[in-house]
Design a protein around this motif. Structure first.
Motif, short mmCIF file in Angstrom:
data_model
loop_
_atom_site.label_atom_id
_atom_site.label_comp_id
_atom_site.label_asym_id
_atom_site.label_seq_id
_atom_site.Cartn_x
_atom_site.Cartn_y
_atom_site.Cartn_z
N PRO A 23 0.81 -1.23 0.00
CA PRO A 23 0.00 0.00 0.00
C PRO A 23 0.84 1.28 0.00
N GLU A 24 2.01 1.25 0.61
CA GLU A 24 2.84 2.45 0.65
C GLU A 24 3.44 2.76 -0.71
N THR A 25 3.54 1.75 -1.57
CA THR A 25 4.13 1.93 -2.89
C THR A 25 3.07 2.18 -3.95
N PHE A 26 2.00 1.37 -3.93
CA PHE A 26 1.00 1.40 -5.01
C PHE A 26 -0.35 1.97 -4.59
N GLY A 27 -0.46 2.40 -3.35
CA GLY A 27 -1.71 2.98 -2.89
C GLY A 27 -2.55 1.97 -2.10
N GLU A 28 -3.39 2.48 -1.25
CA GLU A 28 -4.20 1.65 -0.35
C GLU A 28 -5.28 0.90 -1.11
N TRP A 29 -5.51 -0.34 -0.71
CA TRP A 29 -6.68 -1.10 -1.15
C TRP A 29 -7.75 -0.94 -0.09
N PRO A 30 -8.91 -0.40 -0.42
CA PRO A 30 -9.94 -0.18 0.61
C PRO A 30 -10.51 -1.49 1.13
N ARG A 31 -11.01 -1.43 2.31
CA ARG A 31 -11.62 -2.62 2.92
C ARG A 31 -12.79 -3.08 2.06
N TYR A 32 -12.77 -4.35 1.70
CA TYR A 32 -13.82 -4.91 0.86
C TYR A 32 -14.93 -5.48 1.73
N GLU A 33 -16.16 -5.11 1.41
CA GLU A 33 -17.34 -5.68 2.07
C GLU A 33 -18.10 -6.51 1.07
N ASP A 34 -18.76 -7.56 1.54
CA ASP A 34 -19.48 -8.48 0.66
C ASP A 34 -20.42 -7.72 -0.26
N GLY A 35 -20.35 -8.02 -1.55
CA GLY A 35 -21.22 -7.41 -2.54
C GLY A 35 -20.66 -6.15 -3.16
N ASP A 36 -19.54 -5.64 -2.66
CA ASP A 36 -18.94 -4.45 -3.25
C ASP A 36 -18.48 -4.72 -4.67
N GLY A 37 -18.48 -3.68 -5.49
CA GLY A 37 -17.84 -3.77 -6.79
C GLY A 37 -16.36 -3.48 -6.66
N TYR A 38 -15.69 -3.40 -7.80
CA TYR A 38 -14.28 -3.05 -7.77
C TYR A 38 -14.17 -1.59 -7.34
N PRO A 39 -13.21 -1.25 -6.47
CA PRO A 39 -13.11 0.13 -5.97
C PRO A 39 -12.94 1.14 -7.10
N GLU A 40 -13.51 2.32 -6.90
CA GLU A 40 -13.40 3.39 -7.87
C GLU A 40 -12.18 4.25 -7.54
N PHE A 41 -11.05 3.91 -8.10
CA PHE A 41 -9.83 4.68 -7.89
C PHE A 41 -9.80 5.88 -8.82
N SER A 42 -9.20 6.97 -8.34
CA SER A 42 -8.99 8.12 -9.21
C SER A 42 -7.94 7.76 -10.25
N GLU A 43 -7.83 8.58 -11.28
CA GLU A 43 -6.87 8.28 -12.34
C GLU A 43 -5.46 8.19 -11.81
N THR A 44 -5.11 9.00 -10.82
CA THR A 44 -3.76 8.97 -10.27
C THR A 44 -3.51 7.74 -9.41
#
Length: 434
Positions: free
Chosen positions: A396-417
């Motif tokens: 996460p410190e190199t490539f950015g944080e992965w948000p906590r996944y909850e059941d049924g979530d879609g793929y996280p919406e990351f900003s372009e950066t």
């Protein structure tokens, strides 16, 4: 073994041979090696693991592919006319398969081949896929960021719901079976004569299963060759006469790998990790290596994390360990295979570990580094997202944080950066506008 992941170790019920008209007037085989007449003139070929971060480099099938970089001079793809009027594709164990037209009805078993069809602009041609609701829902979670890309799975047939039933292949009447004939020959009530029958009376086979983990193929496939994921994808691209789409996506993949390779921390600073699925009894784990050869590890191997069970020799695809063995390994990160799919619950996984007297003390549990992973049955689009997913989960410190996944979530919406690859570039490639 009830792990959803390993359906290939079941022996689905087959069926008796069905006599019927031959429909090979539009599709024919033309291999250079014959294996006792198998596949009507095409060459004949349990999966294990691809070491090295360069193995998944997007090249087309190489005749002598190894764990490292494929031979750039050994492009196993056949020349195509480019207009769909007649073309060929080459892959072990089939050899060269010739097509008079682009397939319009496509049989798949494992999700990776359905994902390949979508990636090449032919997702609508798929008529069957393993557990459609699970596979299709998971695929569409990845596709949510890709404009104009989706997979319509609701009316698809599950090819293993009755075992690999031969009469269903007649009913589906595919133009190509994106499945390995060597694997098919091992299914219950199947042998090589059944494989040959389907090839000659319905449509050819085109797939390579045993490269998934580099396991030995069945007896009689001595010339079986192993490929990485993107080499298999290159062969499938030739089936659809879609070389341009393939090359555009392979370039995205190579750029992603180059970026990751350049930013990975030194080995001594990398976390220890395991990829597991929880056994039904809640008291043990099925655990899988991270860095071994095989295209089923195409999303973890490029990240080079320290495999907490690297020294374990299980003599097969996976190992089973109890909580005490997990505590002894005490990985920094636990990746829950299938946790991103609707077939498993991350909430249950987290609570099981936290409520267990041994599990509660695991470093990954205490530090909340329990992460949902996708499917090992991945195709090229899934692979891009799963590499990004795993990079953020491990570093996460190199490539950015992965948000906590909850059941049924879609793929996280990351900003372009925050994104590790360009979604628009991928969507354009799939649309045929690279």
């Amino acid at each position: 073994m009830n792990d959803t992941d390993d359906v290939h170790d079941t022996d689905p019920t087959g069926s008796d041979a069905i006599d019927g008209p031959t429909r090979r007037d539009a599709i024919k085989c033309g291999g250079s090696v014959a294996l006792g007449g198998l596949l009507a003139g095409c060459t004949g070929g349990d999966p294990t693991a691809d070491t090295g971060e360069t193995a998944e480099d997007g090249s087309s099938p190489a005749s002598d592919a190894t764990d490292g970089e494929p031979d750039d001079d050994a492009d196993g793809s056949a020349e195509t006319e480019g207009d769909g009027a007649g073309h060929a594709a080459t892959l072990s164990p089939m050899g060269t398969v010739e097509f008079d037209s682009v397939p319009e009805r496509v049989f798949t078993v494992f999700t990776g081949y359905a994902d390949m069809a979508v990636a090449l602009g032919h997702g609508d041609a798929v008529t069957a896929v393993y557990v459609p609701e699970m596979s299709g829902t998971t695929m569409n979670r990845y596709y949510g960021d890709l404009e104009g890309v989706s997979f319509e799975w609701e009316d698809l047939f599950d090819p293993l719901s009755e075992g690999l039933a031969k009469e269903r292949l007649y009913d589906l009447d595919a133009d190509v079976h994106l499945a390995d004939p060597a694997w098919a020959s091992t299914q219950e009530n199947w042998d090589r004569s059944d494989v040959e029958e389907i090839d000659s009376r319905v449509a050819p086979w085109f797939g390579n299963f045993y490269s998934g983990t580099r396991a030995a193929p069945p007896s009689g496939y001595d010339d079986y060759e192993y490929y990485d994921l993107w080499e298999v994808f290159g062969g499938v691209a030739d089936v659809f006469d879609e070389r341009e789409r393939y090359e555009a996506l392979a370039a995205v993949h190579e750029d992603l790998l180059e970026m990751i390779r350049s930013d990975l921390p030194p080995n001594e600073e990398r976390p220890t990790a395991v990829r597991v699925s929880l056994a039904a009894d809640g008291e043990s784990f099925y655990t899988y290596h991270l860095n071994e050869p095989g295209y089923w590890l195409a999303d973890t191997r490029p990240l080079g994390a320290v495999d907490a069970f690297a020294e374990e020799e299980w003599g097969g695809l996976w190992g089973e360990v109890d909580f005490e063995a997990m505590a002894e390994a005490d990985p920094d990160v636990i990746l829950h295979l299938w946790g991103f799919t609707p077939s498993r619950s991350m909430a249950e996984f987290r609570s099981t570990l936290r409520d267990h007297p041994v599990g509660a003390d695991l470093a990954a549990v205490r530090n909340d580094r329990l992460h949902a992973q996708g499917m090992r049955y991945q195709g090229p689009i899934m692979n891009l997202f799963q590499i990004e997913m795993t990079a953020k989960q491990l570093y996460p410190e190199t490539f950015g944080e992965w948000p906590r996944y909850e059941d049924g979530d879609g793929y996280p919406e990351f900003s372009e950066t925050e994104r590790l690859f360009d979604r628009e570039r991928v969507a354009n490639a799939i649309a045929g506008d690279p």
